[in-house]
Design a protein around this motif. Structure first.
Motif, PDB file in Angstrom:
ATOM      1  N   GLU A  46       9.876  -8.520  25.011  1.00  0.00           N
ATOM      2  CA  GLU A  46       8.643  -9.280  25.194  1.00  0.00           C
ATOM      3  C   GLU A  46       7.774  -8.074  25.359  1.00  0.00           C
ATOM      4  O   GLU A  46       6.253  -8.474  25.071  1.00  0.00           O
ATOM      5  CB  GLU A  46       8.921  -9.999  26.598  1.00  0.00           C
ATOM      6  CG  GLU A  46       7.687 -10.697  27.065  1.00  0.00           C
ATOM      7  CD  GLU A  46       7.317 -11.916  26.024  1.00  0.00           C
ATOM      8  OE1 GLU A  46       6.130 -12.413  26.257  1.00  0.00           O
ATOM      9  OE2 GLU A  46       8.151 -12.088  25.129  1.00  0.00           O
ATOM     10  N   GLY A  47       8.020  -7.009  25.799  1.00  0.00           N
ATOM     11  CA  GLY A  47       6.868  -5.843  26.041  1.00  0.00           C
ATOM     12  C   GLY A  47       6.370  -5.617  24.786  1.00  0.00           C
ATOM     13  O   GLY A  47       5.303  -5.284  24.712  1.00  0.00           O
ATOM     14  N   THR A  77       6.537  -7.183  22.006  1.00  0.00           N
ATOM     15  CA  THR A  77       5.623  -8.325  21.631  1.00  0.00           C
ATOM     16  C   THR A  77       4.295  -8.550  21.838  1.00  0.00           C
ATOM     17  O   THR A  77       3.427  -8.548  21.348  1.00  0.00           O
ATOM     18  CB  THR A  77       6.382  -9.719  21.894  1.00  0.00           C
ATOM     19  OG1 THR A  77       7.511  -9.723  21.099  1.00  0.00           O
ATOM     20  CG2 THR A  77       5.478 -10.855  20.978  1.00  0.00           C
ATOM     21  N   ARG A  78       4.162  -8.212  23.486  1.00  0.00           N
ATOM     22  CA  ARG A  78       2.866  -7.974  24.011  1.00  0.00           C
ATOM     23  C   ARG A  78       2.294  -6.740  23.488  1.00  0.00           C
ATOM     24  O   ARG A  78       0.875  -6.780  23.299  1.00  0.00           O
ATOM     25  CB  ARG A  78       2.892  -8.015  25.342  1.00  0.00           C
ATOM     26  CG  ARG A  78       3.601  -9.472  26.212  1.00  0.00           C
ATOM     27  CD  ARG A  78       2.907 -10.505  25.900  1.00  0.00           C
ATOM     28  NE  ARG A  78       3.533 -11.815  26.298  1.00  0.00           N
ATOM     29  CZ  ARG A  78       3.028 -12.271  27.806  1.00  0.00           C
ATOM     30  NH1 ARG A  78       2.152 -11.620  28.276  1.00  0.00           N
ATOM     31  NH2 ARG A  78       3.596 -13.356  28.358  1.00  0.00           N
ATOM     32  N   LEU A  79       2.749  -5.756  23.185  1.00  0.00           N
ATOM     33  CA  LEU A  79       2.238  -4.492  22.893  1.00  0.00           C
ATOM     34  C   LEU A  79       1.477  -4.750  21.252  1.00  0.00           C
ATOM     35  O   LEU A  79       0.462  -4.334  21.260  1.00  0.00           O
ATOM     36  CB  LEU A  79       3.202  -3.593  22.939  1.00  0.00           C
ATOM     37  CG  LEU A  79       2.731  -1.881  23.014  1.00  0.00           C
ATOM     38  CD1 LEU A  79       1.831  -1.625  24.129  1.00  0.00           C
ATOM     39  CD2 LEU A  79       3.994  -1.044  23.010  1.00  0.00           C
ATOM     40  N   ASN A 123      -1.712  -5.159  26.577  1.00  0.00           N
ATOM     41  CA  ASN A 123      -1.143  -4.083  27.236  1.00  0.00           C
ATOM     42  C   ASN A 123      -0.706  -4.099  28.730  1.00  0.00           C
ATOM     43  O   ASN A 123       0.325  -3.485  29.024  1.00  0.00           O
ATOM     44  CB  ASN A 123      -2.062  -2.774  27.034  1.00  0.00           C
ATOM     45  CG  ASN A 123      -2.287  -2.300  25.521  1.00  0.00           C
ATOM     46  OD1 ASN A 123      -1.417  -2.159  24.746  1.00  0.00           O
ATOM     47  ND2 ASN A 123      -3.553  -2.708  25.050  1.00  0.00           N
ATOM     48  N   ALA A 177       2.358  -6.201  28.595  1.00  0.00           N
ATOM     49  CA  ALA A 177       3.569  -5.049  27.840  1.00  0.00           C
ATOM     50  C   ALA A 177       3.926  -4.432  28.887  1.00  0.00           C
ATOM     51  O   ALA A 177       5.185  -3.931  29.297  1.00  0.00           O
ATOM     52  CB  ALA A 177       2.975  -4.484  26.883  1.00  0.00           C
ATOM     53  N   HIS A 225       6.478  -5.790  31.580  1.00  0.00           N
ATOM     54  CA  HIS A 225       7.730  -5.981  31.242  1.00  0.00           C
ATOM     55  C   HIS A 225       8.261  -4.698  30.718  1.00  0.00           C
ATOM     56  O   HIS A 225       9.703  -4.587  30.951  1.00  0.00           O
ATOM     57  CB  HIS A 225       7.692  -6.693  29.794  1.00  0.00           C
ATOM     58  CG  HIS A 225       7.458  -8.258  29.953  1.00  0.00           C
ATOM     59  ND1 HIS A 225       8.136  -9.024  30.569  1.00  0.00           N
ATOM     60  CD2 HIS A 225       6.120  -8.826  29.900  1.00  0.00           C
ATOM     61  CE1 HIS A 225       7.824 -10.288  30.604  1.00  0.00           C
ATOM     62  NE2 HIS A 225       6.537 -10.371  30.137  1.00  0.00           N
ATOM     63  N   ASN A 270       8.209   2.846  24.331  1.00  0.00           N
ATOM     64  CA  ASN A 270       7.200   1.714  24.488  1.00  0.00           C
ATOM     65  C   ASN A 270       6.477   1.874  25.854  1.00  0.00           C
ATOM     66  O   ASN A 270       5.185   1.384  25.730  1.00  0.00           O
ATOM     67  CB  ASN A 270       7.598   0.795  24.093  1.00  0.00           C
ATOM     68  CG  ASN A 270       8.119   0.544  22.612  1.00  0.00           C
ATOM     69  OD1 ASN A 270       7.329   0.213  21.858  1.00  0.00           O
ATOM     70  ND2 ASN A 270       9.219   0.391  22.270  1.00  0.00           N
ATOM     71  N   ALA A 326       2.208   1.888  25.971  1.00  0.00           N
ATOM     72  CA  ALA A 326       1.381   1.026  26.858  1.00  0.00           C
ATOM     73  C   ALA A 326       0.606   1.600  27.621  1.00  0.00           C
ATOM     74  O   ALA A 326      -0.719   1.410  27.980  1.00  0.00           O
ATOM     75  CB  ALA A 326       2.422   0.155  27.722  1.00  0.00           C
ATOM     76  N   SER A 358       3.843  -1.323  18.888  1.00  0.00           N
ATOM     77  CA  SER A 358       5.199  -0.992  19.713  1.00  0.00           C
ATOM     78  C   SER A 358       6.054   0.080  18.645  1.00  0.00           C
ATOM     79  O   SER A 358       5.860   0.006  17.414  1.00  0.00           O
ATOM     80  CB  SER A 358       6.002  -2.217  19.926  1.00  0.00           C
ATOM     81  OG  SER A 358       6.319  -2.856  18.571  1.00  0.00           O
TER      82      SER A 358
END
Length: 335
Positions: A120-121, A123-125, A130, A133, A136, A153, A157, A329
Motif C-alpha cells: 500500500e505504501g 501504491t501511494r508513493l 507521500n 505512503a 504505511h 521506499n 517517501a 516506488s
C-alpha cells in the motif's frame, strides 16, 4: 452422530464427505448465511473453495468467518494472504491489523501485515500521496526492520516530503542492513544532491556507478551535482549520457540544456529545451529557459510569445525546481 442438526449444514457436510463439491458449496453457503451458523460450516466452506481452486470464493468465506468468529486466527490468515496476493493492500491491512493486535507473537501474521503495508505504501508513493505512503512504510519497517525494500521506499517517501536528513538516515540504515543493497548508494546521492551537499552526492553516485555503470539516472544526478558544484564542463558527459539513455525523461534534456547555457552554448541548448517541452508540456521551467535562449540569439518576438505561455503555466502548476526530483516506488529487482 451427525455433526449438525438436519438441514443445509448437514447436507453440506455430507456432500463434502462424498466429495460432491458443487452440492457442498450450495448447501454450505445456505448454512453460513443463517444466524448462528456453526464455526465448522465456515471452515468446511473454505475447504470446498480451496479444493476447487476458487480463490475469490475462499476469500469471501474467510471474511465471513472473521465476521462471525473473530477469535479464530485461521480466517485472518486466509483472507489476509489472499488480499495481499491480489494486491488489495488496503483490504489486507484492515484485515490483518486487528489480527496482529490480537496475536502479536504470530510471525506469519506480522509478515503478511508488513507486506500489505509495504504494498500500500508503494501504491501511494506511485500516486504521489507521500503522506499516506509514509504512514504505511513506517509501519512496514516497524514490523520487519531489516526489509531492504521497505527501508528504501521509506527513504524515498521522506525525500519526497523534503525531509532529506531523515531520508539519508534511512538510506544509511539500508546499507547497514545490506551493504550490497541495489541502488542504495544512488538513493543517498539523490538525497545529498537535493540537500545541496554536492560533494557527498558525487561520492555516493560514484559508488553506485562503480557497480552499476549503466544506471542512467545516476549519471543524471551526478551531472546535476557537478553543476551544483559549479563544474558544468565536467557535468556534460554525464548529462549527455542520461539524455541518450532516458529518451522519455524530460529532466535529462532540461538539465543538459541548462548545462550548455552555463557554458555559453545557448544555440546548442535549444533542441534539448524543445525536447523537454515536448516531454513535459505543462512544466513552465523549460519554456522560461528557452525564452532566455531566444533573447540571447536575437529572437525577441518568439521569446515574448513563449514567455506569455510560460506565465500561464506557472500560475496553473508549479514546476519542480532542480533538486526537487520526486521518487516513485522502488521494487526489488527480479531474480
Amino acid at each position: 452422530m451427525p455433526l449438525f442438526a438436519a438441514g443445509p449444514c448437514t447436507e453440506g457436510a455430507e456432500a463434502l464427505g462424498r466429495r460432491d463439491l458443487p452440492a457442498a458449496e450450495r448447501a454450505l453457503r445456505t448454512c453460513t448465511a443463517q444466524p448462528g451458523a456453526p464455526l465448522d460450516a465456515f471452515l468446511m466452506l473454505c475447504g470446498v473453495y480451496q479444493m476447487q481452486g476458487n480463490a475469490a470464493g475462499l476469500y469471501e468465506a474467510a471474511v465471513a468467518g472473521i465476521k462471525h468468529y473473530p477469535a479464530d486466527k485461521r480466517f485472518y490468515l486466509t483472507a489476509g494472504a489472499h488480499a495481499g496476493r491480489s494486491q488489495m493492500f488496503a483490504d489486507a491491512v484492515n484485515i490483518l491489523e486487528p489480527a496482529v493486535r490480537r496475536w502479536p507473537e504470530d510471525g506469519k501474521l506480522a509478515s503478511l501485515l508488513e507486506s500489505a503495508h509495504l504494498g500500500e505504501g508503494m501504491t501511494r508513493l506511485d500516486a504521489g500521496d507521500n503522506d499516506a505512503a509514509l504512514t504505511h512504510l513506517e509501519r512496514a519497517v516497524a514490523l520487519v526492520p531489516n526489509d531492504v525494500e521497505a527501508l528504501l521506499n521509506l527513504g524515498r517517501a521522506l525525500h519526497n516530503l523534503n525531509r532529506g536528513e531523515e531520508a539519508l538516515e534511512v538510506f544509511d540504515r539500508t546499507l547497514a542492513t545490506d551493504p550490497q543493497a541495489p541502488l542504495a548508494q544512488f538513493h543517498r546521492g539523490m538525497a545529498f544532491q537535493a540537500l545541496g551537499r554536492f560533494e557527498e552526492a558525487i561520492t555516493a553516485i560514484g559508488a553506485e556507478l562503480a557497480v552499476n555503470p549503466e544506471h542512467a539516472p545516476a549519471r543524471l544526478i551526478r551531472g546535476l551535482a557537478l553543476m551544483g558544484r559549479g563544474d558544468a564542463q565536467a557535468a556534460l558527459p554525464d548529462l549527455r549520457a542520461s539524455v541518450e539513455a532516458m529518451p522519455a525523461d524530460a529532466t535529462a534534456p532540461f538539465a543538459l540544456a541548462r548545462c550548455l547555457m552555463r557554458l555559453d552554448k545557448s544555440p546548442e541548448a535549444e533542441p534539448h529545451l524543445l525536447k523537454a517541452i515536448e516531454l513535459s508540456p505543462r512544466d513552465p521551467a523549460p519554456r522560461n529557459a528557452l525564452v532566455r535562449v531566444l533573447i540571447a540569439t536575437g529572437r525577441r518576438d518568439e521569446a515574448a510569445k513563449l514567455a506569455a505561455e510560460a506565465a500561464v503555466l506557472a500560475r496553473e502548476e508549479r514546476s519542480a525546481a532542480p533538486g526537487e526530483i520526486k521518487f516513485q516506488s522502488y521494487r526489488r529487482p527480479a531474480k
